[in-house]
Design a protein around this motif. Structure first.
Motif, PDB file in Angstrom:
ATOM      1  N   VAL A 118      -4.185  -2.581  -3.233  1.00  0.00           N
ATOM      2  CA  VAL A 118      -4.328  -3.112  -1.933  1.00  0.00           C
ATOM      3  C   VAL A 118      -2.840  -3.800  -1.638  1.00  0.00           C
ATOM      4  CG1 VAL A 118      -5.413  -5.071  -0.631  1.00  0.00           C
ATOM      5  CG2 VAL A 118      -6.600  -3.820  -2.127  1.00  0.00           C
ATOM      6  N   GLY A 119      -1.940  -2.920  -1.341  1.00  0.00           N
ATOM      7  CA  GLY A 119      -0.707  -3.441  -0.967  1.00  0.00           C
ATOM      8  C   GLY A 119       0.157  -3.410  -2.262  1.00  0.00           C
ATOM      9  N   CYS A 120       1.228  -3.398  -2.269  1.00  0.00           N
ATOM     10  CA  CYS A 120       2.189  -3.311  -3.465  1.00  0.00           C
ATOM     11  C   CYS A 120       1.971  -4.997  -4.119  1.00  0.00           C
ATOM     12  CB  CYS A 120       3.632  -3.433  -2.948  1.00  0.00           C
ATOM     13  SG  CYS A 120       4.906  -3.443  -4.440  1.00  0.00           S
ATOM     14  N   GLN A 121       1.413  -5.836  -3.259  1.00  0.00           N
ATOM     15  CA  GLN A 121       1.310  -7.190  -3.939  1.00  0.00           C
ATOM     16  C   GLN A 121       0.318  -7.108  -4.940  1.00  0.00           C
ATOM     17  OE1 GLN A 121       3.125  -9.801  -2.612  1.00  0.00           O
ATOM     18  NE2 GLN A 121       1.988 -11.126  -4.280  1.00  0.00           N
ATOM     19  N   ALA A 123      -0.274  -4.447  -6.772  1.00  0.00           N
ATOM     20  CA  ALA A 123       0.290  -3.816  -7.833  1.00  0.00           C
ATOM     21  C   ALA A 123       0.993  -4.822  -8.922  1.00  0.00           C
ATOM     22  CB  ALA A 123       1.274  -2.603  -7.412  1.00  0.00           C
ATOM     23  N   MET A 124       1.682  -5.611  -8.096  1.00  0.00           N
ATOM     24  CA  MET A 124       2.622  -6.747  -8.974  1.00  0.00           C
ATOM     25  C   MET A 124       1.648  -7.579  -9.777  1.00  0.00           C
ATOM     26  SD  MET A 124       5.316  -8.075  -6.172  1.00  0.00           S
ATOM     27  CE  MET A 124       6.164  -6.985  -5.184  1.00  0.00           C
ATOM     28  N   TYR A 125       0.583  -8.037  -8.912  1.00  0.00           N
ATOM     29  CA  TYR A 125      -0.303  -8.917  -9.670  1.00  0.00           C
ATOM     30  C   TYR A 125      -0.947  -8.105 -10.852  1.00  0.00           C
ATOM     31  CZ  TYR A 125      -4.167 -11.867 -10.877  1.00  0.00           C
ATOM     32  OH  TYR A 125      -5.018 -12.542 -11.393  1.00  0.00           O
ATOM     33  N   CYS A 192      11.392  -6.858 -16.909  1.00  0.00           N
ATOM     34  CA  CYS A 192      12.562  -7.333 -15.913  1.00  0.00           C
ATOM     35  C   CYS A 192      12.403  -6.557 -14.519  1.00  0.00           C
ATOM     36  CB  CYS A 192      13.913  -6.971 -16.393  1.00  0.00           C
ATOM     37  SG  CYS A 192      15.197  -7.691 -15.009  1.00  0.00           S
ATOM     38  N   TYR A 193      12.063  -7.341 -13.727  1.00  0.00           N
ATOM     39  CA  TYR A 193      11.679  -7.150 -12.242  1.00  0.00           C
ATOM     40  C   TYR A 193      12.949  -6.989 -11.331  1.00  0.00           C
ATOM     41  CZ  TYR A 193      10.266  -7.376  -7.181  1.00  0.00           C
ATOM     42  OH  TYR A 193      10.015  -7.169  -5.976  1.00  0.00           O
ATOM     43  N   LEU A 194      13.095  -5.670 -10.749  1.00  0.00           N
ATOM     44  CA  LEU A 194      14.184  -5.446  -9.889  1.00  0.00           C
ATOM     45  C   LEU A 194      13.974  -4.582  -8.746  1.00  0.00           C
ATOM     46  CD1 LEU A 194      14.704  -3.134 -11.890  1.00  0.00           C
ATOM     47  CD2 LEU A 194      16.467  -4.883 -12.789  1.00  0.00           C
ATOM     48  N   ASN A 229      10.331  -0.502  -4.856  1.00  0.00           N
ATOM     49  CA  ASN A 229      11.114   0.454  -4.042  1.00  0.00           C
ATOM     50  C   ASN A 229      10.318   0.486  -2.648  1.00  0.00           C
ATOM     51  OD1 ASN A 229      12.879   1.998  -2.982  1.00  0.00           O
ATOM     52  ND2 ASN A 229      12.154   3.819  -4.157  1.00  0.00           N
ATOM     53  N   PRO A 230      10.301  -0.577  -1.864  1.00  0.00           N
ATOM     54  CA  PRO A 230       9.827  -0.650  -0.561  1.00  0.00           C
ATOM     55  C   PRO A 230      10.641  -0.158   0.573  1.00  0.00           C
ATOM     56  CG  PRO A 230      10.103  -3.094  -0.998  1.00  0.00           C
ATOM     57  CD  PRO A 230      10.495  -1.996  -2.453  1.00  0.00           C
ATOM     58  N   TYR A 231      11.914  -0.317   0.371  1.00  0.00           N
ATOM     59  CA  TYR A 231      12.970   0.055   1.150  1.00  0.00           C
ATOM     60  C   TYR A 231      14.053   1.251   0.891  1.00  0.00           C
ATOM     61  CZ  TYR A 231      11.661  -4.704   2.376  1.00  0.00           C
ATOM     62  OH  TYR A 231      10.752  -5.572   2.745  1.00  0.00           O
ATOM     63  N   GLY A 232      13.741   1.997  -0.078  1.00  0.00           N
ATOM     64  CA  GLY A 232      14.581   3.045  -0.427  1.00  0.00           C
ATOM     65  C   GLY A 232      14.697   4.391   0.621  1.00  0.00           C
ATOM     66  N   GLY A 258       5.015   1.000  -5.592  1.00  0.00           N
ATOM     67  CA  GLY A 258       5.102   1.576  -4.401  1.00  0.00           C
ATOM     68  C   GLY A 258       4.505   0.769  -3.166  1.00  0.00           C
ATOM     69  N   SER A 259       4.919   0.864  -2.075  1.00  0.00           N
ATOM     70  CA  SER A 259       4.336   0.385  -0.787  1.00  0.00           C
ATOM     71  C   SER A 259       4.261   1.284   0.158  1.00  0.00           C
ATOM     72  CB  SER A 259       5.237  -1.048  -0.430  1.00  0.00           C
ATOM     73  OG  SER A 259       4.471  -1.366   0.485  1.00  0.00           O
ATOM     74  N   PHE A 260       3.206   1.412   1.003  1.00  0.00           N
ATOM     75  CA  PHE A 260       3.077   2.190   2.273  1.00  0.00           C
ATOM     76  C   PHE A 260       3.231   1.121   3.455  1.00  0.00           C
ATOM     77  CE2 PHE A 260       1.020   5.088  -0.578  1.00  0.00           C
ATOM     78  CZ  PHE A 260       1.678   6.384  -0.327  1.00  0.00           C
ATOM     79  N   ALA A 261       3.622  -0.087   3.165  1.00  0.00           N
ATOM     80  CA  ALA A 261       3.651  -0.970   4.221  1.00  0.00           C
ATOM     81  C   ALA A 261       4.904  -0.604   5.192  1.00  0.00           C
ATOM     82  CB  ALA A 261       3.986  -2.391   3.616  1.00  0.00           C
ATOM     83  N   LYS A 262       6.151  -0.166   4.760  1.00  0.00           N
ATOM     84  CA  LYS A 262       7.120   0.151   5.483  1.00  0.00           C
ATOM     85  C   LYS A 262       7.378   1.495   6.023  1.00  0.00           C
ATOM     86  CE  LYS A 262       7.577  -4.072   5.322  1.00  0.00           C
ATOM     87  NZ  LYS A 262       7.802  -4.917   4.151  1.00  0.00           N
ATOM     88  N   THR A 263       6.452   2.513   5.197  1.00  0.00           N
ATOM     89  CA  THR A 263       6.616   3.836   5.249  1.00  0.00           C
ATOM     90  C   THR A 263       5.330   4.445   6.323  1.00  0.00           C
ATOM     91  OG1 THR A 263       5.603   4.217   3.367  1.00  0.00           O
ATOM     92  CG2 THR A 263       8.008   4.443   3.314  1.00  0.00           C
ATOM     93  N   ALA A 268      -2.681  -1.095   6.844  1.00  0.00           N
ATOM     94  CA  ALA A 268      -3.608  -0.420   5.868  1.00  0.00           C
ATOM     95  C   ALA A 268      -3.729  -1.251   4.585  1.00  0.00           C
ATOM     96  CB  ALA A 268      -3.156   0.936   5.843  1.00  0.00           C
ATOM     97  N   ARG A 269      -2.659  -2.055   4.340  1.00  0.00           N
ATOM     98  CA  ARG A 269      -2.568  -2.690   3.111  1.00  0.00           C
ATOM     99  C   ARG A 269      -2.910  -1.685   1.954  1.00  0.00           C
ATOM    100  NH1 ARG A 269       0.282  -5.301   2.601  1.00  0.00           N
ATOM    101  NH2 ARG A 269      -0.409  -6.398   1.003  1.00  0.00           N
ATOM    102  N   VAL A 270      -2.174  -0.706   1.739  1.00  0.00           N
ATOM    103  CA  VAL A 270      -2.075   0.390   0.611  1.00  0.00           C
ATOM    104  C   VAL A 270      -0.444   0.133   0.005  1.00  0.00           C
ATOM    105  CG1 VAL A 270      -2.485   2.624  -0.037  1.00  0.00           C
ATOM    106  CG2 VAL A 270      -3.636   1.786   2.046  1.00  0.00           C
TER     107      VAL A 270
HETATM  108  C1  LIG Z   1      10.336  -6.428  -2.058  1.00  0.00           C
HETATM  109  C2  LIG Z   1       8.859  -6.395  -1.530  1.00  0.00           C
HETATM  110  N1  LIG Z   1       8.038  -5.644  -2.137  1.00  0.00           N
HETATM  111  C3  LIG Z   1       6.984  -5.202  -1.780  1.00  0.00           C
HETATM  112  C4  LIG Z   1       6.757  -5.339  -0.492  1.00  0.00           C
HETATM  113  C5  LIG Z   1       5.559  -4.780   0.320  1.00  0.00           C
HETATM  114  O1  LIG Z   1       4.292  -5.404  -0.229  1.00  0.00           O
HETATM  115  P1  LIG Z   1       2.890  -4.852   0.574  1.00  0.00           P
HETATM  116  O2  LIG Z   1       2.705  -3.279   0.241  1.00  0.00           O
HETATM  117  O3  LIG Z   1       1.855  -5.627  -0.273  1.00  0.00           O
HETATM  118  O4  LIG Z   1       2.948  -5.344   1.734  1.00  0.00           O
HETATM  119  C6  LIG Z   1       7.585  -6.042   0.228  1.00  0.00           C
HETATM  120  C7  LIG Z   1       7.272  -6.241   2.022  1.00  0.00           C
HETATM  121  O5  LIG Z   1       7.730  -7.413   2.346  1.00  0.00           O
HETATM  122  C8  LIG Z   1       8.738  -6.423   0.012  1.00  0.00           C
HETATM  123  O6  LIG Z   1       9.813  -6.945   0.576  1.00  0.00           O
END
Ligand SMILES: Cc1ncc(COP(=O)(O)O)c(C=O)c1O
Length: 437
Positions: A118-121, A123-125, A192-194, A229-232, A258-263, A268-270
């Motif tokens: 449910v979003g990259c968020q 995934a991080m969790y 390490c997160y980057l 890599n949301p902006y690559g 990965g995030s589909f938020a920007k692509t 959709a929160r995927v």
């Molecule tokens: C660095 C970074 N990671 C991830 C995301 C996207 O997360 P999500 O897919 O939960 O919207 C963003 C969106 O602003 C971001 O800036």
């Protein structure tokens, strides 16, 4: 009366993270933005809305159903069940994501190593939750750090130790030093997160040599890298893209986020992660880290909405499986807006001796402006109320209480006219503030 008294809760008797400024960053910034709806927002890191089209949602859904029928051979009943029912915990579009990573990124992964989230968020969790065994565990993160990561780390009570970005996106000497110090303190650095491509907020892109050295260092030090890599896919020049860390990783060192938020679309929160690390258990069995994360997900969100996955996948399929193709129009908008923003800043702040500088990222949404005074939330409030422009104070991306002399501008969801007017207003604020100093 008694009932009312019993329902009163003390914040300091709830989870400690609730009292942590990191968890309030996004809400606080949104709250200021909501109070000044007329202000031009150079704060929001939201994607461009030009391609938002309600009719497209149905088209994407239908395109995914056609894929299920024609390419996977599903009967109508299976198609219906796939969309309407609870689904596979690790997701239903993992094969398409794996194919997309091969096509657009040259990354070859086993689809079973992908967890759709449910979003990259999320995934991080999941990744951080799994890596935090006990109180000795710590995470390193290049600073300034995305607030979503800092917040997720707080939720799992994993301390985050900052690593300097330097000029290359990660200062490798500082990374080695932080690892050494943490271990000397009895801590166990796990990862390490980057963000190697267009880091949010610093805007830096790591050169190829740094990527290779970073991988070698992480392997030698036995830590994982969490590559976000949301902006690559949003470089100004598409042919300037560099391989992701995951594409260079031949030793399962990288967990790719990965995030589909920007692509595709944030609504959709995927998102997803690639976790192909082998995990050995005491009985001598081996599984993928993705399968361990799937256990956590099954108790957190059960599965990512299949309808959301279908919409994202439909967009992907409509563009031959390529997000590079799917994002062509957005990429052109972002490149134009970034150019306008950088030219606009240069026109308004031509003299570096005045103490105002800004970086020049090679893509994505964000520009960092550095000024000769601390930039706090009170200044943002004043900017919104008296000057009609919003931006993001950079201190939100550092440890609480840090005084930071910079602010982040975003150009992703504004028109050229709004960029010009927003920069006029920002320049007025900065010039007035300088006179007060
Ligand atoms: C660095 C970074 N990671 C991830 C995301 C996207 O997360 P999500 O897919 O939960 O919207 C963003 C969106 O602003 C971001 O800036």
């Amino acid at each position: 009366m008694t009932g009312l008294a019993n329902s009163v809760l003390a914040l300091d008797e709830l989870f400690t993270a609730l009292d942590d400024p990191a968890l309030n960053s996004m809400n606080l910034l949104n709250e200021i933005a909501n109070r000044y709806p007329q202000a031009i927002s150079l704060a929001a890191g939201r994607p461009c809305e030009d391609s938002f089209d309600v009719a497209a949602l149905d088209r994407y859904l239908q395109r995914f159903c056609r894929y299920l029928r024609e390419e996977l051979g599903y009967a109508e009943e299976q198609v219906r069940r796939t969309l309407f029912q609870y689904g596979r915990t690790k997701g239903i579009v993992h094969e398409l994501i794996a194919a997309n990573l091969a096509l657009d990124e040259g990354v070859r992964v086993d689809p079973e190593a992908i967890v759709v989230t449910v979003g990259c968020q999320e995934a991080m969790y999941l990744a951080l939750r799994a890596l935090r065994r006990d109180s000795r565990d710590v995470l390193l993160a290049v600073a300034p750090t995305y607030v979503g990561l800092t917040g997720a780390a707080r939720l799992v009570e994993l301390p985050v130790l900052p690593v300097s970005a330097g000029s290359t996106g990660v200062d490798l000497a500082d990374l080695a030093e932080q690892l050494r110090r943490a271990r000397a303190d009895g801590l166990r650095p796990r990862a390490c997160y980057l963000m190697p491509d267009f880091a949010n907020p610093a805007g830096i892109t790591m050169d190829l040599g740094t990527r290779q050295q970073l991988l070698a260092l992480a392997q030698a030090e036995n830590i994982l890298l969490l590559e976000d890599n949301p902006y690559g896919l949003f470089p100004v020049e598409l042919d300037q893209r560099l391989p992701t860390l995951k594409a260079l990783d031949d030793a399962h060192t990288v967990i790719y986020l990965g995030s589909f938020a920007k692509t595709a679309l944030p609504g959709a929160r995927v998102g997803y992660l690639v976790a192909d690390q082998p995990v050995h258990d005491r009985a001598g069995g081996t599984s993928l880290l993705a399968d361990q994360l799937s256990k956590l997900k099954s108790m957190l969100t059960v599965n990512t909405s299949p309808i959301s996955q279908a919409i994202v996948a439909g967009k992907l399929l409509e563009h031959g499986g390529s997000l590079i193709a799917a994002t062509a129009a957005d990429r052109a908008v972002y490149a134009r807006n970034l150019r306008l923003m950088l030219d606009g800043l240069a026109a308004r702040f031509p003299d570096p001796a005045a103490g105002i500088s800004f970086n020049a990222p090679g893509g994505s949404f964000f520009v960092v402006v550095t000024v000769p005074f601390a930039v706090d939330d009170a200044l943002l409030e004043r900017s919104a109320a008296d000057y009609g422009v919003l931006w993001t104070p950079m201190h939100h991306f550092y440890a609480a209480g840090s005084a930071v002399n910079s602010l982040r501008l975003s150009c992703s969801v504004v028109t050229p006219a709004q960029i010009e007017l927003g920069l006029d207003r920002l320049a007025a604020l900065i010039n007035d503030r300088l006179k007060e100093a």
